[in-house]
Design a protein around this motif. Sequence first.
Motif, short mmCIF file in Angstrom:
data_model
loop_
_atom_site.label_atom_id
_atom_site.label_comp_id
_atom_site.label_asym_id
_atom_site.label_seq_id
_atom_site.Cartn_x
_atom_site.Cartn_y
_atom_site.Cartn_z
N LYS A 509 -52.15 -5.87 -40.22
CA LYS A 509 -51.91 -5.76 -38.78
C LYS A 509 -50.75 -4.85 -38.42
N ARG A 510 -49.73 -4.80 -39.27
CA ARG A 510 -48.47 -4.18 -38.87
C ARG A 510 -48.21 -2.86 -39.58
N THR A 511 -47.52 -1.97 -38.86
CA THR A 511 -47.02 -0.76 -39.51
C THR A 511 -45.73 -1.11 -40.26
N ARG A 512 -45.32 -0.22 -41.11
CA ARG A 512 -44.07 -0.45 -41.85
C ARG A 512 -42.88 -0.55 -40.88
N ASP A 513 -42.87 0.30 -39.86
CA ASP A 513 -41.77 0.27 -38.88
C ASP A 513 -41.72 -1.06 -38.15
N GLU A 514 -42.87 -1.61 -37.83
CA GLU A 514 -42.91 -2.91 -37.15
C GLU A 514 -42.39 -4.02 -38.07
N MET A 515 -42.73 -3.96 -39.32
CA MET A 515 -42.21 -4.96 -40.27
C MET A 515 -40.69 -4.88 -40.34
N ILE A 516 -40.16 -3.68 -40.44
CA ILE A 516 -38.71 -3.51 -40.55
C ILE A 516 -38.02 -4.02 -39.28
N ALA A 517 -38.56 -3.70 -38.12
CA ALA A 517 -37.98 -4.17 -36.86
C ALA A 517 -37.97 -5.69 -36.79
N GLN A 518 -39.05 -6.33 -37.23
CA GLN A 518 -39.13 -7.79 -37.22
C GLN A 518 -38.14 -8.42 -38.18
N ILE A 519 -37.93 -7.80 -39.34
CA ILE A 519 -36.99 -8.33 -40.33
C ILE A 519 -35.55 -8.24 -39.81
N LEU A 520 -35.23 -7.10 -39.17
CA LEU A 520 -33.86 -6.87 -38.74
C LEU A 520 -33.53 -7.55 -37.40
N ASP A 521 -34.52 -7.63 -36.50
CA ASP A 521 -34.23 -8.11 -35.13
C ASP A 521 -35.41 -8.91 -34.59
N PRO A 522 -35.71 -10.06 -35.19
CA PRO A 522 -36.89 -10.83 -34.75
C PRO A 522 -36.77 -11.35 -33.32
N LYS A 523 -35.53 -11.58 -32.82
CA LYS A 523 -35.34 -12.11 -31.45
C LYS A 523 -35.93 -11.19 -30.41
N LEU A 541 -30.59 -6.37 -44.23
CA LEU A 541 -31.01 -5.72 -45.47
C LEU A 541 -30.67 -4.23 -45.42
N SER A 542 -30.36 -3.67 -46.59
CA SER A 542 -30.08 -2.24 -46.70
C SER A 542 -31.39 -1.47 -46.64
N PRO A 543 -31.32 -0.15 -46.41
CA PRO A 543 -32.55 0.65 -46.40
C PRO A 543 -33.37 0.51 -47.70
N LYS A 544 -32.69 0.41 -48.84
CA LYS A 544 -33.42 0.26 -50.11
C LYS A 544 -34.09 -1.11 -50.19
N GLU A 545 -33.42 -2.14 -49.70
CA GLU A 545 -34.05 -3.46 -49.68
C GLU A 545 -35.25 -3.48 -48.73
N LEU A 546 -35.11 -2.81 -47.58
CA LEU A 546 -36.22 -2.76 -46.63
C LEU A 546 -37.42 -2.02 -47.21
N GLN A 547 -37.17 -0.92 -47.90
CA GLN A 547 -38.28 -0.22 -48.55
C GLN A 547 -38.94 -1.11 -49.59
N SER A 548 -38.12 -1.84 -50.34
CA SER A 548 -38.65 -2.68 -51.41
C SER A 548 -39.54 -3.79 -50.85
N ILE A 549 -39.06 -4.52 -49.85
CA ILE A 549 -39.85 -5.65 -49.35
C ILE A 549 -41.09 -5.17 -48.61
N THR A 550 -41.00 -4.06 -47.89
CA THR A 550 -42.20 -3.56 -47.20
C THR A 550 -43.20 -2.97 -48.19
N ASP A 551 -42.73 -2.35 -49.27
CA ASP A 551 -43.65 -1.90 -50.32
C ASP A 551 -44.40 -3.10 -50.91
N TYR A 552 -43.66 -4.20 -51.11
CA TYR A 552 -44.29 -5.40 -51.67
C TYR A 552 -45.32 -5.98 -50.70
N ILE A 553 -44.96 -6.06 -49.42
CA ILE A 553 -45.91 -6.58 -48.42
C ILE A 553 -47.16 -5.70 -48.36
#
Length: 559
Positions: A509-523, A541-553
């Motif tokens: 359902k989600r783009t990578r950018d949407e996943m990152i936005a939800q992780i950083l600022d869900p409110k 999360l750092s940019p490297k952590e964000l890339q890692s978790i979104t790659d996994y998702i």
Amino acid sequence: MKRVFFSLFFIGLLHADVLIHELEAKSSQKSGYDIYYKYCSMCHGKQREGISAPPLLPSFIKRMSDERLRDIIKNSLPQTLMPKFDFLSDGEVAKIIAYLRSPAKNIRWTKEDIKKSKVAFNNPKKNLGIKNIENITLVVERGANRVWVMENEKVLDRFSFVNVHGGLKYTLDGKNFYVPTRDGWIGHYSLEHGRVEHKIRACVNLRNISLSRDGKYLFATCLLPQMVVVFDRANLVPVKTQKVQGKISALYELYSKDEAVFTLRNKPELYRVDTKTLEFKKFPLDKPIEDFFIDPFEEYIIGTTRHGKDLRVYEIDSLKEVFHAPMEGMPHLFSATYWYKDGKFYFATPHLRRPFITVWQMYDWKLVKKIDVGGDGFFVKTHPMSDFLWVDNGSDELVLVDKSSFALKKIVPRKGKRYIHTEFSGDGKYAYLSIYESDGDLLVWQTDTFKELKDYSANVPVGKYNFINKNRKFYPRLFGLSLFKEKCWGCHHQTAMAFGPPFAAIAKKRTRDEMIAQILDPKNMYKHLGYKRNSMPAFKLSPKELQSITDYIMSFKDK
């Protein structure tokens, strides 16, 4: 009459003796090359480059004693087509050996030689029954000149490939892999067809192979002659040869852009290769880089200088040195392993001829720990599904190093037999261990319990290559599995509904950018995503952590 007969017989013996002495005198005047050319070159090549038989250059026979070579020449090798040369004198054999030990000069292997060497095979196609390419693992059985194709605990295929050593490479679509040999051959195996399709000889002494990220080209780096050969990957037709004045360390592809890099072991030079245009550009360094790897996010080159006296880190784009540390003993950086824990990224490496491994923190770049493992090992390996580094130390011991406390525990897989190199299945459920003996074994263990599931007899099994674990492109995803275990699995499951939606549904359902936005600022993001309320905490999360978790998702998008 008898006197005449014996006189003639005696004269005949004298003539025969004189003839033998004349032949020996002529033979003693022959050079080692002359004798080699007469008896050996038909199979081993005029330049010792190897034709139907292996190369006989110094780099290939350096571990063989003169006594061993003498025995092979005189008595042959069992189970080979080599004849016995027991009629050669000790002096002639000694001259051949002296010639084989002499430096190789002006070794030629042209583009035409490469083209002529190609061999196509037409073996019947077979369906290997692969269920998940990510759990395919290749095993090199060096003593038997064989490669195995495994999935989980099962062997799907075995095939012969003479002089196979290691360094196998997969295409990223999971349909093919390539097998290099030290004497320059490259074989193409189709996982779709379950067979070797063809092979070609790139050079006389090959260093490594690599693939462009688009899968169009295959690169072969060569020590004899010193060059890089570029092939059309699909049909193994050479499209370019690039001469290089120096000993290539290894060439590695990048997945973040159309580029590959290699260094020279004996010159302070680095080359960038445009993998679209095949343009080679040379750049100066302050010191030669003997061995190196590229970090999992493809921002840095981590290398060691000649003789391994220090560790150096360079930015890939600028080639600016960002870290430098002295060290004892050359690290075996090709065998380094990587992991994520508590917001930090690490690598560990063994050191050649030293009884320890070292653990380093990446990106903040510092030495974390030097760990005595009790012997001179060659490999260290881990996976997010294991809490340990799996280390060999040159004995029958498997050394397990706790990734949190660095405490050690030891297991002996086979008493009195040398253990070497662990590899894991892509999902980390299975561990593959080599018992490095001619009467050795390939062991399959359950990673978390160390329970032995299978024992396959094997003749000197060594390297093992899993599709996921041997491609740098997937390293961030493996870090993402560790992140999931640390931060996400209280609310999310990979493929089933839990308190939060499964990763498979999010990926669809989600783009990578949407996943990152939800992780950083869900409110502020939950309404945009169509949720009625928010119960997810924000994660810094750092940019490297964000890339890692979104790659996994994203890896669950089609699951």
